[in-house]
Design an enzyme around this catalytic site. Structure first.
Site, short mmCIF file in Angstrom:
data_model
loop_
_atom_site.label_atom_id
_atom_site.label_comp_id
_atom_site.label_asym_id
_atom_site.label_seq_id
_atom_site.Cartn_x
_atom_site.Cartn_y
_atom_site.Cartn_z
N LYS A 114 5.06 1.53 0.93
CA LYS A 114 6.15 1.18 -0.30
C LYS A 114 7.71 1.48 -0.24
O LYS A 114 8.49 0.49 -0.31
CB LYS A 114 5.77 2.07 -1.52
CG LYS A 114 4.29 1.51 -1.96
CD LYS A 114 3.91 2.23 -3.27
CE LYS A 114 2.89 1.99 -3.97
NZ LYS A 114 2.07 0.93 -3.98
N HIS B 293 -9.93 -0.88 -3.14
CA HIS B 293 -9.91 -2.12 -3.53
C HIS B 293 -9.84 -3.11 -2.56
O HIS B 293 -9.43 -4.38 -3.01
CB HIS B 293 -8.85 -2.30 -4.73
CG HIS B 293 -7.62 -1.81 -3.86
ND1 HIS B 293 -7.00 -0.62 -3.57
CD2 HIS B 293 -6.64 -2.46 -3.73
CE1 HIS B 293 -5.90 -0.75 -2.88
NE2 HIS B 293 -5.51 -2.00 -3.25
N HIS C 119 0.75 -1.16 0.10
CA HIS C 119 0.20 0.09 -0.07
C HIS C 119 0.78 1.15 -0.08
O HIS C 119 2.02 1.19 0.59
CB HIS C 119 -1.09 -0.12 1.36
CG HIS C 119 -2.16 -1.06 0.95
ND1 HIS C 119 -2.67 -1.67 2.25
CD2 HIS C 119 -2.96 -1.26 0.06
CE1 HIS C 119 -3.42 -2.31 1.78
NE2 HIS C 119 -3.85 -2.52 0.27
N ASP D 128 -1.37 -1.39 4.72
CA ASP D 128 -1.54 -0.50 5.81
C ASP D 128 -2.79 -0.57 6.48
O ASP D 128 -3.89 -0.40 5.70
CB ASP D 128 -1.27 1.03 5.01
CG ASP D 128 -1.49 2.02 5.84
OD1 ASP D 128 -1.68 1.75 6.96
OD2 ASP D 128 -1.21 3.14 5.37
N ARG E 160 -7.74 -14.87 0.72
CA ARG E 160 -8.49 -16.15 0.76
C ARG E 160 -7.86 -17.03 -0.29
O ARG E 160 -7.66 -18.43 -0.01
CB ARG E 160 -10.01 -15.76 0.18
CG ARG E 160 -10.78 -17.38 0.50
CD ARG E 160 -12.15 -16.84 0.06
NE ARG E 160 -12.29 -16.23 -1.44
CZ ARG E 160 -12.53 -17.14 -2.37
NH1 ARG E 160 -12.16 -18.48 -2.26
NH2 ARG E 160 -12.73 -16.77 -3.80
N ASP F 204 -4.10 -6.44 -7.69
CA ASP F 204 -4.37 -7.23 -6.62
C ASP F 204 -4.97 -8.38 -7.36
O ASP F 204 -4.80 -9.84 -6.85
CB ASP F 204 -5.08 -6.85 -5.54
CG ASP F 204 -4.35 -5.73 -5.00
OD1 ASP F 204 -3.00 -5.62 -4.91
OD2 ASP F 204 -5.10 -4.65 -4.38
N ASP G 95 -10.73 -6.92 -3.65
CA ASP G 95 -9.58 -7.50 -4.33
C ASP G 95 -8.60 -8.07 -3.37
O ASP G 95 -8.13 -9.27 -3.53
CB ASP G 95 -9.05 -6.71 -5.38
CG ASP G 95 -9.90 -6.34 -6.48
OD1 ASP G 95 -10.90 -6.92 -6.79
OD2 ASP G 95 -9.70 -5.42 -7.09
N GLY H 264 -2.76 -2.01 -8.12
CA GLY H 264 -3.65 -2.43 -7.39
C GLY H 264 -5.29 -2.08 -7.07
O GLY H 264 -5.82 -2.90 -7.63
#
Length: 118
Positions: free
Chosen positions: A12, A86, A8, A79, A95, A59, A89, A54
């Site tokens: 970075k 998002h 995030h 973060d 998962r 993602d 995602d 992302g």
């Protein structure tokens, strides 16, 4: 080894620092990254296969690679104190790492342990 890196915005710089500190462990790994994270890693001297940013699907692209057994490890410096549009995602990616038994590190401590264990 095939490693995907995601970070995030607020993480970075921390991710780039982590990768530089572990350059000897990461060695000749194939590095994949979401767009902006990949740019930061390229600027630090790494060869990176960049995917979308992302928020616009990166993602999800990495999640797809997990589902197709194209990655061995995900390092995703999240973060937890910021909202992310998002997030669905992100949850899908987490998962799928569980479903496909892919190691996933979400902070420097867990990432270090996984790299040292390899």
């Amino acid at each position: 080894m095939r490693i995907a890196f995601i970070a995030h915005d607020g993480k970075k710089a921390e991710l780039v620092s982590f990768v530089l500190q572990n350059k000897n462990i990461i060695g000749d790994a194939n590095i994949f990254a979401t767009g902006t994270t990949g740019k930061h890693l390229e600027d630090a001297g790494f060869h990176v296969i960049k995917l979308l940013s992302g928020p616009i699907g990166g993602d999800a692209q990495i999640a797809s690679m997990v589902a197709q057994d194209e990655l061995d490890l995900i390092i995703f410096f999240r973060d937890p104190l910021e909202k992310h549009p998002h997030e669905p995602d992100v949850q899908m990616l987490l998962r799928l790492c569980d479903v496909h038994n892919i190691p996933l590190a979400t902070n420097p401590a867990s990432a270090q342990l996984i790299l040292e264990g390899l």
